[in-house]
Design a protein around this motif. Structure first.
Motif, PDB file in Angstrom:
ATOM      1  N   ALA A 172       0.831  -1.206   0.000  1.00 10.81           N
ATOM      2  CA  ALA A 172       0.000   0.000   0.000  1.00 10.81           C
ATOM      3  C   ALA A 172       0.867   1.259   0.000  1.00 10.81           C
ATOM      4  O   ALA A 172       0.549   2.252  -0.663  1.00 10.81           O
ATOM      5  CB  ALA A 172      -0.939  -0.008   1.198  1.00 10.81           C
ATOM      6  N   ARG A 173       1.977   1.223   0.765  1.00  6.79           N
ATOM      7  CA  ARG A 173       2.880   2.380   0.782  1.00  6.79           C
ATOM      8  C   ARG A 173       3.511   2.587  -0.596  1.00  6.79           C
ATOM      9  O   ARG A 173       3.683   3.719  -1.052  1.00  6.79           O
ATOM     10  CB  ARG A 173       3.957   2.185   1.849  1.00  6.79           C
ATOM     11  N   TRP A 174       3.864   1.475  -1.243  1.00 11.28           N
ATOM     12  CA  TRP A 174       4.427   1.567  -2.596  1.00 11.28           C
ATOM     13  C   TRP A 174       3.418   2.208  -3.540  1.00 11.28           C
ATOM     14  O   TRP A 174       3.763   3.095  -4.336  1.00 11.28           O
ATOM     15  CB  TRP A 174       4.806   0.176  -3.091  1.00 11.28           C
ATOM     16  N   MET A 175       2.154   1.781  -3.432  1.00 15.48           N
ATOM     17  CA  MET A 175       1.103   2.365  -4.267  1.00 15.48           C
ATOM     18  C   MET A 175       0.996   3.867  -3.999  1.00 15.48           C
ATOM     19  O   MET A 175       0.876   4.667  -4.929  1.00 15.48           O
ATOM     20  CB  MET A 175      -0.227   1.674  -3.985  1.00 15.48           C
ATOM     21  N   ALA A 176       1.021   4.242  -2.717  1.00 16.39           N
ATOM     22  CA  ALA A 176       0.890   5.655  -2.358  1.00 16.39           C
ATOM     23  C   ALA A 176       2.045   6.473  -2.920  1.00 16.39           C
ATOM     24  O   ALA A 176       1.857   7.602  -3.389  1.00 16.39           O
ATOM     25  CB  ALA A 176       0.804   5.814  -0.843  1.00 16.39           C
ATOM     26  N   GLU A 177       3.246   5.926  -2.871  1.00 17.67           N
ATOM     27  CA  GLU A 177       4.418   6.628  -3.386  1.00 17.67           C
ATOM     28  C   GLU A 177       4.289   6.908  -4.883  1.00 17.67           C
ATOM     29  O   GLU A 177       4.875   7.865  -5.395  1.00 17.67           O
ATOM     30  CB  GLU A 177       5.681   5.806  -3.122  1.00 17.67           C
TER      31      GLU A 177
ATOM     32  N   LEU B  98      -5.062   4.202   4.718  1.00 10.10           N
ATOM     33  CA  LEU B  98      -3.911   3.496   5.276  1.00 10.10           C
ATOM     34  C   LEU B  98      -2.861   4.536   5.650  1.00 10.10           C
ATOM     35  O   LEU B  98      -2.590   5.460   4.898  1.00 10.10           O
ATOM     36  CB  LEU B  98      -3.348   2.508   4.253  1.00 10.10           C
ATOM     37  N   GLY B  99      -2.283   4.377   6.820  1.00  3.91           N
ATOM     38  CA  GLY B  99      -1.382   5.381   7.364  1.00  3.91           C
ATOM     39  C   GLY B  99      -2.030   6.127   8.507  1.00  3.91           C
ATOM     40  O   GLY B  99      -1.341   6.792   9.279  1.00  3.91           O
ATOM     41  N   GLU B 100      -3.363   6.035   8.606  1.00  2.72           N
ATOM     42  CA  GLU B 100      -4.085   6.613   9.732  1.00  2.72           C
ATOM     43  C   GLU B 100      -4.692   5.491  10.565  1.00  2.72           C
ATOM     44  O   GLU B 100      -5.108   4.464  10.023  1.00  2.72           O
ATOM     45  CB  GLU B 100      -5.206   7.540   9.251  1.00  2.72           C
ATOM     46  N   ALA B 101      -4.739   5.682  11.868  1.00  2.00           N
ATOM     47  CA  ALA B 101      -5.350   4.685  12.746  1.00  2.00           C
ATOM     48  C   ALA B 101      -6.862   4.729  12.579  1.00  2.00           C
ATOM     49  O   ALA B 101      -7.449   5.810  12.493  1.00  2.00           O
ATOM     50  CB  ALA B 101      -4.977   4.959  14.198  1.00  2.00           C
TER      51      ALA B 101
ATOM     52  N   ARG C  27      -7.702   2.665   1.206  1.00  2.00           N
ATOM     53  CA  ARG C  27      -8.405   2.814   2.474  1.00  2.00           C
ATOM     54  C   ARG C  27      -8.871   1.446   2.946  1.00  2.00           C
ATOM     55  O   ARG C  27      -8.871   0.478   2.175  1.00  2.00           O
ATOM     56  CB  ARG C  27      -9.610   3.761   2.335  1.00  2.00           C
ATOM     57  N   THR C  28      -9.258   1.379   4.209  1.00  2.00           N
ATOM     58  CA  THR C  28      -9.756   0.118   4.754  1.00  2.00           C
ATOM     59  C   THR C  28     -11.075   0.343   5.479  1.00  2.00           C
ATOM     60  O   THR C  28     -11.378   1.450   5.928  1.00  2.00           O
ATOM     61  CB  THR C  28      -8.757  -0.515   5.746  1.00  2.00           C
ATOM     62  N   THR C  29     -11.844  -0.736   5.577  1.00  2.00           N
ATOM     63  CA  THR C  29     -13.089  -0.740   6.336  1.00  2.00           C
ATOM     64  C   THR C  29     -13.259  -2.131   6.942  1.00  2.00           C
ATOM     65  O   THR C  29     -12.543  -3.068   6.563  1.00  2.00           O
ATOM     66  CB  THR C  29     -14.285  -0.371   5.424  1.00  2.00           C
ATOM     67  N   ALA C  30     -14.174  -2.269   7.880  1.00  2.00           N
ATOM     68  CA  ALA C  30     -14.294  -3.526   8.621  1.00  2.00           C
ATOM     69  C   ALA C  30     -14.750  -4.676   7.731  1.00  2.00           C
ATOM     70  O   ALA C  30     -14.207  -5.782   7.790  1.00  2.00           O
ATOM     71  CB  ALA C  30     -15.245  -3.363   9.802  1.00  2.00           C
ATOM     72  N   THR C  31     -15.771  -4.446   6.918  1.00  2.00           N
ATOM     73  CA  THR C  31     -16.275  -5.475   6.014  1.00  2.00           C
ATOM     74  C   THR C  31     -16.560  -4.859   4.649  1.00  2.00           C
ATOM     75  O   THR C  31     -16.718  -3.642   4.524  1.00  2.00           O
ATOM     76  CB  THR C  31     -17.581  -6.117   6.539  1.00  2.00           C
TER      77      THR C  31
END
Length: 321
Positions: free
Chosen positions: A183-188, A250-253, A194-198
């Motif tokens: 994900a960091r590679w993609m961001a670069e 991603l990168g944020e809690a 982003r993520t979600t529970a389901t």
């Protein structure tokens, strides 16, 4: 003032406090700012991700603002330039479509792709032909290294020509170092995750004109359906945007609600209340049964309950569900 560089108001306050008072530890920073240590810790994590702060033993070391902030500013300017390039690419695509349009028959509204190999081959073809945007939902556990390597090979040329790539994964991805590195590679390279529970199903949308969804959401190996209907595509894009707005970058809690529950914990309570077993709840969240049990044990203890049944009753009483 520094929000354009990816810093929130709280992040900026923490950054200035570390600059002005480098001798303060986590507790000292929280006391000076009049906030909780969890909030300060989350901001420090983001500042570390932005390369503005380094962890040094038990303390924090601030990178020289002249270098660090200039690097972030350059990145922000590059992102603006990339967005402008995407707009220009979109204009060119619209002109090309208008110029090349003829009266050929519209493609079939639905086409069946049988098996994973046919789906993967077609996704590779779509990735190479994408002009403006690729949206995807990935409701499964962490990807295998070879799958991520293949994805990089396809995504990099698309990103370089200005295709906007946005992915939504499950919160469980945050526990996998290889996935986070991907994900960091993609961001670069300009991608966003982003993520979600389901997530309701696996889905890929290319240029808001083609969508792939599984024939059977519970049996992805069966293959996929290729959809072209504008009405269906519009509905699927709206679903994606709704999930994107509710997701956590991603990168944020992942944020917690007023009860101290994150989205994954709230979703676990809902799944169990709906009658799911630990195993089926784990499949929905893409975590192990042991992880489900560990989360539920922690929630039960926080509720002061001695059994799951009592925890369920107490969660209802406190309006956690």
């Amino acid at each position: 003032m520094l929000d354009a560089l990816g810093m929130s108001t709280v992040d900026e306050a923490v950054y200035r406090a570390v600059l002005d008072h480098p001798q303060l530890d986590l507790v000292g920073l929280a006391a000076r700012l009049g906030t909780g240590t969890d909030s300060v810790r989350a901001s420090l994590d983001r500042l570390v991700d932005l390369a503005l702060v380094r962890v040094n033993g038990g303390g924090f070391h601030v990178v020289r603002p002249q270098a660090a902030l200039q690097a972030l500013l350059a990145k922000a300017e590059a992102e603006i330039a990339a967005r402008q390039q995407r707009i220009e690419a979109t204009k060119a695509a619209v002109v090309a479509l208008a110029t090349q349009y003829d009266d050929r028959d519209e493609p079939e509204a639905i086409r069946r792709l049988n098996g994973l190999d046919e789906v993967r081959d077609y996704l590779a073809e779509l990735s190479r032909s994408a002009q403006t945007e690729c949206l995807s939902l990935t409701p499964a556990g962490p990807q295998q290294p070879e799958a991520m390597a293949a994805e990089k090979e396809l995504n990099l040329p698309a990103l370089q020509r200005g295709v906007a790539i946005r992915n939504i994964y499950l919160d469980s991805y945050r526990n996998d170092p290889a996935t986070l590195a991907h994900a960091r590679w993609m961001a670069e390279h300009g991608g966003q995750s982003r993520t979600t529970a389901t997530l309701p199903l696996r889905m890929v949308i290319i240029d808001r004109r083609i969508a792939l969804v599984p024939i059977d959401p519970d049996r992805s190996a069966d293959g996929a359906l290729e959809l072209h209907s504008p009405g269906v595509i519009t509905a699927l894009v709206a679903l994606f945007e709704q999930l994107w707005a509710a997701g956590t970058p991603l990168g944020e809690a992942p944020p917690k609600d007023e009860h101290g529950l994150n989205q994954q914990e709230r979703e676990l309570l809902r799944l169990l209340a709906d009658g799911h077993t630990d195993e089926s709840a784990g499949r929905q969240l893409a975590v192990s049964t042991r992880s489900v049990q560990r989360m539920m044990t922690a929630i039960t203890e926080r509720l002061g309950a001695t059994s799951r049944f009592q925890a369920g009753v107490e969660a209802q009483r406190r309006e956690w569900l």
